[in-house]
Design a protein around this motif. Structure first.
Motif, PDB file in Angstrom:
ATOM      1  N   LEU A  34     -26.051  -9.754  24.555  1.00  0.00           N
ATOM      2  CA  LEU A  34     -26.262 -10.557  25.769  1.00  0.00           C
ATOM      3  C   LEU A  34     -25.688  -9.870  27.003  1.00  0.00           C
ATOM      4  CD1 LEU A  34     -25.473 -14.190  24.508  1.00  0.00           C
ATOM      5  CD2 LEU A  34     -27.591 -12.865  24.330  1.00  0.00           C
ATOM      6  N   ILE A  35     -24.690  -8.996  26.797  1.00  0.00           N
ATOM      7  CA  ILE A  35     -24.072  -8.318  27.946  1.00  0.00           C
ATOM      8  C   ILE A  35     -24.258  -6.793  27.867  1.00  0.00           C
ATOM      9  CG2 ILE A  35     -22.424 -10.116  28.585  1.00  0.00           C
ATOM     10  CD1 ILE A  35     -20.291  -8.677  26.950  1.00  0.00           C
ATOM     11  N   TYR A 104      -6.882  -7.502  32.909  1.00  0.00           N
ATOM     12  CA  TYR A 104      -7.169  -6.674  34.077  1.00  0.00           C
ATOM     13  C   TYR A 104      -8.101  -7.380  35.070  1.00  0.00           C
ATOM     14  CZ  TYR A 104      -5.092  -2.429  32.034  1.00  0.00           C
ATOM     15  OH  TYR A 104      -4.227  -1.486  31.515  1.00  0.00           O
ATOM     16  N   GLY A 105      -9.093  -8.097  34.555  1.00  0.00           N
ATOM     17  CA  GLY A 105     -10.072  -8.738  35.428  1.00  0.00           C
ATOM     18  C   GLY A 105      -9.419  -9.650  36.447  1.00  0.00           C
ATOM     19  N   THR A 106      -8.512 -10.495  35.974  1.00  0.00           N
ATOM     20  CA  THR A 106      -7.816 -11.434  36.860  1.00  0.00           C
ATOM     21  C   THR A 106      -6.986 -10.678  37.893  1.00  0.00           C
ATOM     22  OG1 THR A 106      -7.702 -13.055  35.066  1.00  0.00           O
ATOM     23  CG2 THR A 106      -6.213 -13.386  36.917  1.00  0.00           C
ATOM     24  N   ASN A 133     -21.841 -16.145  29.773  1.00  0.00           N
ATOM     25  CA  ASN A 133     -20.690 -15.241  29.918  1.00  0.00           C
ATOM     26  C   ASN A 133     -19.438 -16.068  30.236  1.00  0.00           C
ATOM     27  OD1 ASN A 133     -18.981 -13.080  30.278  1.00  0.00           O
ATOM     28  ND2 ASN A 133     -20.320 -11.986  31.695  1.00  0.00           N
ATOM     29  N   LYS A 134     -19.012 -16.834  29.243  1.00  0.00           N
ATOM     30  CA  LYS A 134     -17.942 -17.809  29.451  1.00  0.00           C
ATOM     31  C   LYS A 134     -16.602 -17.153  29.786  1.00  0.00           C
ATOM     32  CE  LYS A 134     -19.903 -21.641  26.805  1.00  0.00           C
ATOM     33  NZ  LYS A 134     -21.248 -21.098  26.632  1.00  0.00           N
ATOM     34  N   ARG A 135     -16.342 -15.978  29.218  1.00  0.00           N
ATOM     35  CA  ARG A 135     -15.087 -15.281  29.514  1.00  0.00           C
ATOM     36  C   ARG A 135     -15.002 -14.951  31.005  1.00  0.00           C
ATOM     37  NH1 ARG A 135     -14.151 -10.412  30.670  1.00  0.00           N
ATOM     38  NH2 ARG A 135     -16.232  -9.753  30.054  1.00  0.00           N
ATOM     39  N   ALA A 136     -16.091 -14.384  31.549  1.00  0.00           N
ATOM     40  CA  ALA A 136     -16.113 -14.038  32.974  1.00  0.00           C
ATOM     41  C   ALA A 136     -16.034 -15.299  33.834  1.00  0.00           C
ATOM     42  CB  ALA A 136     -17.372 -13.252  33.310  1.00  0.00           C
ATOM     43  N   TYR A 137     -16.756 -16.346  33.433  1.00  0.00           N
ATOM     44  CA  TYR A 137     -16.755 -17.592  34.202  1.00  0.00           C
ATOM     45  C   TYR A 137     -15.340 -18.165  34.299  1.00  0.00           C
ATOM     46  CZ  TYR A 137     -18.073 -22.259  35.794  1.00  0.00           C
ATOM     47  OH  TYR A 137     -18.187 -23.416  36.520  1.00  0.00           O
ATOM     48  N   ARG A 138     -14.600 -18.130  33.193  1.00  0.00           N
ATOM     49  CA  ARG A 138     -13.220 -18.647  33.195  1.00  0.00           C
ATOM     50  C   ARG A 138     -12.322 -17.837  34.129  1.00  0.00           C
ATOM     51  NH1 ARG A 138     -14.204 -19.500  27.588  1.00  0.00           N
ATOM     52  NH2 ARG A 138     -13.274 -17.487  27.061  1.00  0.00           N
ATOM     53  N   VAL A 139     -12.517 -16.515  34.152  1.00  0.00           N
ATOM     54  CA  VAL A 139     -11.733 -15.661  35.048  1.00  0.00           C
ATOM     55  C   VAL A 139     -12.020 -16.036  36.503  1.00  0.00           C
ATOM     56  CG1 VAL A 139     -11.417 -13.292  35.908  1.00  0.00           C
ATOM     57  CG2 VAL A 139     -11.509 -13.728  33.450  1.00  0.00           C
ATOM     58  N   TYR A 140     -13.291 -16.197  36.837  1.00  0.00           N
ATOM     59  CA  TYR A 140     -13.654 -16.542  38.215  1.00  0.00           C
ATOM     60  C   TYR A 140     -13.093 -17.907  38.612  1.00  0.00           C
ATOM     61  CZ  TYR A 140     -16.913 -12.628  37.688  1.00  0.00           C
ATOM     62  OH  TYR A 140     -17.461 -11.389  37.465  1.00  0.00           O
ATOM     63  N   GLN A 141     -13.167 -18.856  37.682  1.00  0.00           N
ATOM     64  CA  GLN A 141     -12.598 -20.183  37.957  1.00  0.00           C
ATOM     65  C   GLN A 141     -11.094 -20.093  38.197  1.00  0.00           C
ATOM     66  OE1 GLN A 141     -13.684 -22.973  34.783  1.00  0.00           O
ATOM     67  NE2 GLN A 141     -14.579 -24.265  36.365  1.00  0.00           N
ATOM     68  N   LYS A 142     -10.422 -19.317  37.380  1.00  0.00           N
ATOM     69  CA  LYS A 142      -8.975 -19.143  37.486  1.00  0.00           C
ATOM     70  C   LYS A 142      -8.591 -18.576  38.855  1.00  0.00           C
ATOM     71  CE  LYS A 142      -5.180 -16.805  35.017  1.00  0.00           C
ATOM     72  NZ  LYS A 142      -4.875 -15.891  33.891  1.00  0.00           N
TER      73      LYS A 142
END
Length: 200
Positions: A34-35, A104-106, A133-142
């Motif tokens: 998917l990615i 690292y993303g955060t 892409n739930k992992r990325a979505y959570r980072v953006y929300q954070k």
């Protein structure tokens, strides 16, 4: 000569250099189909130079290389469609798959956005992220991004294996019609005021 250097606790963000792009060939690959489009494509030296020229020579886009505390290139990011009057742009970020899930993303986003809203005097950052892409979505929300839109877009791989466990786990994020595959996308936004209010 490097004109810009934005430092975080473990990362350094600099303007993207041609030598950075050559290093991307050493990156790992995502197993998740998917990615897969986040994998750095196989390119020869000439193709890399063309790819870099296309990124580096756009008036309303800026690209950055990201290194970790050991000096290793771990990702790159871009701000695209820069609107000078509105003081806004659209974010894109890609990490070496070997460096995912290390926090690292955060840190990259937090560090860069401080520079973006302060030194660059920008007012708003926009991004789009696939619902699956739930992992990325959570980072953006954070970080503070809020969803402001939700739409269907054609998926990059029309030959996706629909029996794959990765697809089956995220099936609700997809729509299959007329032999085409679509997936849901969130549009998210973060403004300067919210970014700094969350960090008081």
């Amino acid at each position: 000569m490097i004109k810009l250097e934005i430092k975080g606790k473990r990362i350094i963000i600099r303007e993207l250099q041609l030598k950075d792009v050559f290093l991307m060939r050493e990156w790992g690959t995502h197993e998740n189909p998917l990615i897969e489009d986040y994998n750095f494509p196989p390119m020869n030296d000439k193709e890399i130079k063309i790819w870099y020229a296309m990124k580096a020579n756009r008036l309303f886009n800026k690209y950055y290389g990201i290194r970790n505390e050991e000096g290793k290139l771990i990702g790159y990011m871009g701000i695209k469609d820069i609107k000078v009057i509105k003081r806004e742009s659209t974010l894109g970020i890609v990490l070496d798959p070997n460096q995912v899930n290390k926090g690292y993303g955060t840190e990259i986003l937090d560090t860069f956005l401080k520079h973006y809203f302060t030194d660059m005097k920008m007012k708003k950052m926009i991004l789009e992220v696939a619902e699956f892409n739930k992992r990325a979505y959570r980072v953006y929300q954070k970080i503070g991004f809020k969803p402001i839109g939700y739409y269907l877009d054609e998926f990059f791989d029309s030959e996706l294996d629909l029996s794959s466990i990765y697809y089956l786990e995220e099936k609700s994020s997809f729509v299959i019609t007329d032999k085409k595959i679509y997936n849901y996308i969130y549009k998210m936004v973060l403004n300067k005021k919210r970014f700094f209010e969350l960090r008081k």
